[in-house]
Design a protein around this motif. Structure first.
Motif, PDB file in Angstrom:
ATOM      1  N   LEU A  77       0.824  -1.204   0.000  1.00  0.00           N
ATOM      2  CA  LEU A  77       0.000   0.000   0.000  1.00  0.00           C
ATOM      3  C   LEU A  77       0.864   1.263   0.000  1.00  0.00           C
ATOM      4  O   LEU A  77       0.523   2.264  -0.640  1.00  0.00           O
ATOM      5  CB  LEU A  77      -0.937  -0.010   1.209  1.00  0.00           C
ATOM      6  CG  LEU A  77      -2.007  -1.116   1.194  1.00  0.00           C
ATOM      7  CD1 LEU A  77      -2.830  -1.071   2.471  1.00  0.00           C
ATOM      8  CD2 LEU A  77      -2.918  -0.978  -0.020  1.00  0.00           C
ATOM      9  N   SER A  81       0.846   4.016  -2.948  1.00  0.00           N
ATOM     10  CA  SER A  81       0.630   5.417  -2.593  1.00  0.00           C
ATOM     11  C   SER A  81       1.761   6.298  -3.105  1.00  0.00           C
ATOM     12  O   SER A  81       1.533   7.360  -3.692  1.00  0.00           O
ATOM     13  CB  SER A  81       0.497   5.544  -1.070  1.00  0.00           C
ATOM     14  OG  SER A  81       0.370   6.884  -0.687  1.00  0.00           O
ATOM     15  N   ALA A 146      -4.825   3.898  -0.637  1.00  0.00           N
ATOM     16  CA  ALA A 146      -3.654   3.085  -0.332  1.00  0.00           C
ATOM     17  C   ALA A 146      -2.857   3.709   0.812  1.00  0.00           C
ATOM     18  O   ALA A 146      -2.362   3.002   1.698  1.00  0.00           O
ATOM     19  CB  ALA A 146      -2.776   2.937  -1.570  1.00  0.00           C
ATOM     20  N   SER A 150      -2.124   1.903   4.318  1.00  0.00           N
ATOM     21  CA  SER A 150      -0.775   1.617   4.815  1.00  0.00           C
ATOM     22  C   SER A 150      -0.607   2.137   6.230  1.00  0.00           C
ATOM     23  O   SER A 150       0.000   1.474   7.086  1.00  0.00           O
ATOM     24  CB  SER A 150       0.282   2.235   3.889  1.00  0.00           C
ATOM     25  OG  SER A 150       0.254   3.650   3.951  1.00  0.00           O
TER      26      SER A 150
END
Length: 308
Positions: A77, A81, A146, A150
Motif C-alpha cells: 500500500l 501510494s 492506499a 498503509s
C-alpha cells in the motif's frame, strides 16, 4: 538513560525508512507486489543468517500476521501510494499511523493514553503536511486509499508487535526475520496473481531493491521492531513521524529542493511532537498533572522457545 538510548535507536528505524519514498519514486519499477516481495525476502533471510531460529507453536501464525501488517500489506500500500501520489501527500497520509497506533493501543493493550499523546501526534501530522505538501499536489483516489490503508496496517501491526513481544530467549533479530519472511509468504501469491511473472530489473532498479531490502528492510525494521517490543506504544508510535522528515531532507540533498519558511516550521513541529511524547510533563500540565514518561512494561512472558 537506558530507555532514552533505546528510544533513539528505535527512532532510527523510521528515519531510515523515510528513504523508501525517494527510492520507490526514482529507482523501483511500478510493480509494488514484486517490489515488496524482493524487499522483504532477502532482508528476512539475512537476519536469520545472523541470528537463526525457527518459530514454535503460535509464533508461526503470529509471524505471518505481523509480517502481513507491518511489512507485507503495509509495503504494498505504501508503494502504491508513493507511486500514484506526490511524495508529500503519501508521506502525510502515512504519518497518520501514529494516531491509529495509540488509538488501537488504548483499546487492545489498555494502555493509558493521555490527551497530550493525541495532541502531540496531531501536531506531528500537521508538521508533516507543512513539511512535504506542495500547492501543486494532485490527488488520486486509489493512491489516497492506499495511503490510509498503509497507515492503518502499520498502526495495528505496531500494537500487536507490542502485545506479543517476543518468545523468551529469542533475539529481536530473529523475530524481525520471522516477520519479514511472513511478509514474503503473504506477498508472493499476490505478486503472481496481480502482476504475473517477476519483472526483469535494470541495474538502477536492482540498486534500489538492494537499498530497500538490506538498509530499509533489514536494518531499519530490525531497529524499530526491537524498540516496539519493549516500549509503550505511546512512545514508539510518534517515532514514525521521522519517516517524512528523512524524505524531505533526502529531496533537498538529492534533487536540490529548497525549504520554505512553512516547511521549516513543519520540521520543527514534527521534532516538537516527538519530544512532547517522550517528555509528557511539558504538555501534560495543560491537561492533567505532570507525569513522568511511562516506563517500559515488562515484556510478555511466554513459554520458553527452543531455538534451532
Amino acid at each position: 538513560m537506558k530507555n532514552s538510548a533505546l528510544l533513539v535507536r528505535t527512532g532510527l528505524g523510521p528515519a531510515i525508512g523515510g528513504t523508501l519514498f525517494f527510492v520507490a519514486a526514482h529507482y523501483l519499477p511500478p510493480t509494488p507486489y514484486w517490489d515488496g516481495f524482493f524487499r522483504v525476502l532477502p532482508a528476512g533471510l539475512l537476519l536469520l543468517a545472523i541470528r537463526f531460529g525457527l518459530p514454535r507453536g503460535a509464533w508461526w501464525w503470529k509471524s505471518l500476521v505481523l509480517g502481513t501488517l507491518n511489512m507485507g500489506l503495509f509495503t504494498v500500500l505504501l508503494l502504491i501510494s508513493a507511486q500514484r501520489l506526490p511524495g508529500g501527500v503519501a508521506a502525510t497520509l502515512n504519518a497518520m499511523s501514529s494516531l491509529v497506533a495509540i488509538a488501537v493501543a488504548s483499546v487492545v493493550l489498555k494502555e493509558k493514553i493521555r490527551p497530550h499523546h493525541y495532541v502531540a501526534c496531531l501536531i506531528g501530522v500537521v508538521g508533516v503536511a507543512l513539511l512535504v505538501l506542495r500547492s501543486s499536489a494532485t490527488l488520486d483516489a486509489i493512491g489516497v486509499l492506499a495511503g490510509i490503508g498503509s497507515a492503518s496496517s502499520m498502526g495495528v501491526g505496531t500494537v500487536l508487535a507490542r502485545k506479543w513481544g517476543r518468545p523468551e530467549g529469542v533475539h529481536s533479530l530473529t523475530t524481525a526475520g520471522w516477520t519479514l519472511l511472513g511478509a514474503a509468504v503473504f506477498l508472493l501469491p499476490l505478486a503472481f496473481v496481480f502482476e504475473g511473472a517477476p519483472p526483469s530489473f535494470t541495474g538502477k532498479q536492482l540498486l534500489g531493491l538492494v537499498w530497500a531490502a538490506f538498509v530499509v528492510g533489514a536494518l531499519g525494521f530490525a531497529l524499530y521492531l526491537s524498540g516496539v517490543q519493549r516500549l509503550p506504544v505511546s512512545l514508539t508510535a510518534p517515532l514514525t513521524l521521522m519517516n517524512p522528515v528523512t524524505a524531505a531532507i533526502l529531496g533537498w540533498l538529492a534533487v536540490g529542493e529548497r525549504f520554505t519558511p512553512l516547511q521549516l516550521l513543519g520540521g520543527v513541529l514534527v521534532c516538537a511532537a516527538i519530544i512532547l511524547v517522550a517528555n509528557p510533563d511539558i504538555l501534560g500540565r495543560f491537561f492533567n498533572k505532570a507525569e513522568p514518561a511511562p516506563e517500559p512494561v515488562a515484556e510478555e512472558q511466554s513459554k520458553p522457545v527452543s531455538v534451532a
